[in-house]
Design a protein around this motif. Structure first.
Motif, mmCIF file in Angstrom:
data_model
loop_
_atom_site.group_PDB
_atom_site.id
_atom_site.type_symbol
_atom_site.label_atom_id
_atom_site.label_comp_id
_atom_site.label_asym_id
_atom_site.label_seq_id
_atom_site.Cartn_x
_atom_site.Cartn_y
_atom_site.Cartn_z
ATOM 1 N N ARG A 244 23.309 109.074 82.529
ATOM 2 C CA ARG A 244 24.769 109.164 82.604
ATOM 3 C C ARG A 244 25.276 107.980 83.399
ATOM 4 O O ARG A 244 24.961 107.816 84.573
ATOM 5 N N ARG A 245 26.093 107.143 82.757
ATOM 6 C CA ARG A 245 26.500 105.879 83.363
ATOM 7 C C ARG A 245 27.750 106.002 84.228
ATOM 8 O O ARG A 245 27.990 105.167 85.095
ATOM 9 N N SER A 246 28.573 106.994 83.981
ATOM 10 C CA SER A 246 29.861 107.100 84.661
ATOM 11 C C SER A 246 29.711 107.704 86.058
ATOM 12 O O SER A 246 28.842 108.546 86.306
ATOM 13 N N ARG A 247 30.594 107.279 86.948
ATOM 14 C CA ARG A 247 30.750 107.952 88.239
ATOM 15 C C ARG A 247 31.834 109.006 88.055
ATOM 16 O O ARG A 247 32.961 108.682 87.673
ATOM 17 N N VAL A 248 31.506 110.255 88.310
ATOM 18 C CA VAL A 248 32.437 111.330 87.996
ATOM 19 C C VAL A 248 32.619 112.262 89.192
ATOM 20 O O VAL A 248 31.813 112.261 90.124
ATOM 21 N N GLN A 249 33.689 113.044 89.123
ATOM 22 C CA GLN A 249 33.886 114.113 90.094
ATOM 23 C C GLN A 249 33.389 115.403 89.447
ATOM 24 O O GLN A 249 34.003 115.917 88.516
ATOM 25 N N PRO A 250 32.255 115.934 89.884
ATOM 26 C CA PRO A 250 31.690 117.114 89.213
ATOM 27 C C PRO A 250 32.555 118.350 89.403
ATOM 28 O O PRO A 250 33.240 118.505 90.426
ATOM 29 N N ARG A 251 32.525 119.200 88.403
ATOM 30 C CA ARG A 251 33.275 120.457 88.444
ATOM 31 C C ARG A 251 32.302 121.586 88.731
ATOM 32 O O ARG A 251 31.319 121.762 88.011
ATOM 33 N N VAL A 252 32.557 122.354 89.775
ATOM 34 C CA VAL A 252 31.673 123.456 90.156
ATOM 35 C C VAL A 252 32.259 124.751 89.621
ATOM 36 O O VAL A 252 33.403 125.099 89.906
ATOM 37 N N LEU A 253 31.477 125.452 88.808
ATOM 38 C CA LEU A 253 31.914 126.731 88.251
ATOM 39 C C LEU A 253 31.680 127.845 89.268
ATOM 40 O O LEU A 253 30.694 127.832 90.002
ATOM 41 N N LYS A 254 32.594 128.767 89.303
ATOM 42 C CA LYS A 254 32.478 129.876 90.244
ATOM 43 C C LYS A 254 31.316 130.782 89.830
ATOM 44 O O LYS A 254 31.036 130.968 88.660
ATOM 45 N N SER A 255 30.647 131.344 90.825
ATOM 46 C CA SER A 255 29.552 132.274 90.542
ATOM 47 C C SER A 255 29.812 133.563 91.309
ATOM 48 O O SER A 255 30.260 133.538 92.452
ATOM 49 N N ASP A 256 29.549 134.691 90.666
ATOM 50 C CA ASP A 256 29.748 135.994 91.315
ATOM 51 C C ASP A 256 28.416 136.738 91.350
ATOM 52 O O ASP A 256 28.137 137.585 90.511
ATOM 53 N N LYS A 257 27.599 136.378 92.329
ATOM 54 C CA LYS A 257 26.272 136.970 92.457
ATOM 55 C C LYS A 257 26.322 138.079 93.512
ATOM 56 O O LYS A 257 26.692 137.833 94.655
ATOM 57 N N SER A 258 25.918 139.273 93.096
ATOM 58 C CA SER A 258 26.021 140.418 93.999
ATOM 59 C C SER A 258 24.663 141.004 94.379
ATOM 60 O O SER A 258 24.560 141.806 95.292
ATOM 61 N N ASN A 259 23.607 140.637 93.688
ATOM 62 C CA ASN A 259 22.273 141.160 93.960
ATOM 63 C C ASN A 259 21.786 140.644 95.316
ATOM 64 O O ASN A 259 21.760 139.435 95.548
ATOM 65 N N PRO A 260 21.410 141.548 96.235
ATOM 66 C CA PRO A 260 20.939 141.090 97.555
ATOM 67 C C PRO A 260 19.644 140.287 97.485
ATOM 68 O O PRO A 260 19.371 139.452 98.345
ATOM 69 N N LYS A 261 18.835 140.539 96.447
ATOM 70 C CA LYS A 261 17.616 139.762 96.271
ATOM 71 C C LYS A 261 17.949 138.428 95.604
ATOM 72 O O LYS A 261 18.852 138.347 94.778
ATOM 73 N N LEU A 262 17.226 137.393 95.983
ATOM 74 C CA LEU A 262 17.478 136.053 95.468
ATOM 75 C C LEU A 262 16.437 135.699 94.405
ATOM 76 O O LEU A 262 15.243 135.827 94.628
ATOM 77 N N LYS A 263 16.918 135.247 93.264
ATOM 78 C CA LYS A 263 16.043 134.847 92.155
ATOM 79 C C LYS A 263 15.663 133.381 92.338
ATOM 80 O O LYS A 263 16.528 132.506 92.357
ATOM 81 N N VAL A 264 14.373 133.114 92.481
ATOM 82 C CA VAL A 264 13.884 131.760 92.711
ATOM 83 C C VAL A 264 13.051 131.331 91.497
ATOM 84 O O VAL A 264 12.161 132.057 91.053
#
Length: 380
Positions: A244-264
């Motif tokens: 990717r050649r362009s310098r861009v401002q990335p867009r971060v999508l919202k995440s709604d994670k509610s599980n207390p355990k973390l998926k790795v």
């Protein structure tokens, strides 16, 4: 008309031309668009076009074209923004050829395909890969102030610049493949993996019995070749330069994670589908380029990475981003794979995905494995 649009590569999106062209085509009929290739997905997200361009499937450009043919569209437009007209035309030539070959006998002459190449440049062009679409190609070219280029002229141009030579001697089979449009000091990708670096603009890849053995006009990267394994050089996807050649401002999508355990999730191969990991809470990456690409993509989904690197970075994107909470550990040259395998064995028990309760404790366990393996490391 029913119009299918295949968008390839980030530059077409970063430049704004993908949306502009789709608007122009909208005056001719119903437009449906999907991505061809993988690196354009972040660009689609950054441009807020995921509702207009389908990015739900990981498809090669030729596969996206064939999918539209299955849906009985009247015409397909391939949008590409190559480094040069040479690379862009070589790309279109190979994609159109592959799409026609894969589709079988329904299209005995030409598939209904028009390529729009480098629309923002002085050498930009419109190519009617089906000559019967030449009049429409001229109309589109006029609307975009581009020239039209015939498939015949491109085929003549490609004949020597991208040809493959097959040699068989005794029990060995050697394939040589010329690469078009290369500049000196660029990364050379084979099926998504950096296998070397160009030293000139005249590059030929050489494989023997399915293994890349040399790059004429460039320098081979042995570690990349090991990761690549056996390859069908004649049909492999070759890219050069930055993903990717362009310098861009990335867009971060919202995440709604509610599980207390973390998926790795464990990732040791940059060519894998990183986007399939967007629902992970953490991704462990091994290798400099794998870490850079994965961190940059997963930044859009607010997913931190834990990267194991050894400083052998090929700089495959102009600028990389990392989600807050990420950690990158640099070890001695060649040790990233060794430590990665230990982490996979001891913490993941050979499984690609595990669940944990606390990210900081998990980071501590990784540091302990590194310390027990080498004393030379630093946290970046």
């Amino acid at each position: 008309m029913k119009i299918g649009v295949v968008v390839h590569g980030p530059q077409m999106l970063d430049s704004g031309y993908a949306e502009k062209i789709m608007d122009i085509l909208g005056s001719y009929g119903e437009v449906r668009a999907r991505l061809g290739g993988t690196m354009g997905r972040t660009a689609v997200i950054d441009a807020k076009l995921e509702k207009k361009i389908d990015i739900t499937q990981k498809l090669l450009p030729s596969q996206s074209i064939n999918k539209f043919l299955d849906e009985d569209v009247d015409i397909i437009f391939l949008l590409n923004y190559g480094k040069s007209s040479v690379t862009g035309h070589a790309f279109g030539y190979k994609v159109s050829k592959r799409a026609k070959t894969n589709y079988g006998s329904k299209y005995t002459s030409n598939i209904p395909l028009i390529q729009i190449e480098r629309p923002g440049e002085s050498d930009g062009s419109v190519v009617p890969w089906d000559p019967e679409l030449s009049d429409l190609a001229v109309e589109i070219a006029d609307a975009l102030r581009l020239k039209t280029v015939t498939p015949e002229s491109i085929k003549r141009e490609m004949k020597d610049k991208t040809k493959c030579t097959l040699k068989t001697h005794e029990e060995n089979t050697e394939v040589q493949r010329k690469v078009a449009g290369v500049s000196p000091d660029e990364n050379i990708f084979l099926n998504g993996i950096v296998v070397g670096r160009s030293k000139s603009s005249d590059i030929t890849l050489v494989a023997e019995n399915g293994v890349l053995i040399s790059i004429i006009g460039g320098q081979l990267k042995k570690h990349g070749v090991e990761k690549l394994g056996k390859v069908d050089l004649e049909n492999a996807i070759v890219k050069t330069g930055l993903l990717r050649r362009s310098r861009v401002q990335p867009r971060v999508l919202k995440s709604d994670k509610s599980n207390p355990k973390l998926k790795v999730t464990y990732l040791d191969h940059a060519a894998e589908d990183v986007y399939s990991l967007k629902d992970s809470d953490i991704v462990v990456t091994v290798g400099d380029d794998t870490t850079l690409v994965a961190a940059d993509i997963l930044y859009r989904f607010n997913v931190p990475i834990i990267g194991i690197t050894d400083g052998d970075l090929d700089r495959v994107v102009e600028e990389g981003f990392k989600t807050r909470g990420s950690m990158v550990v640099e070890v001695e040259s060649g040790w990233d794979d060794i430590i990665g395998k230990k982490i996979f064995s001891k913490l993941f028990n050979g499984q690609k995905t595990i669940e944990i309760m606390d990210i900081e404790n998990f980071k501590g366990e990784i540091i302990q494995i590194i310390r027990s393996t080498t004393t030379s490391y630093k946290i970046l």
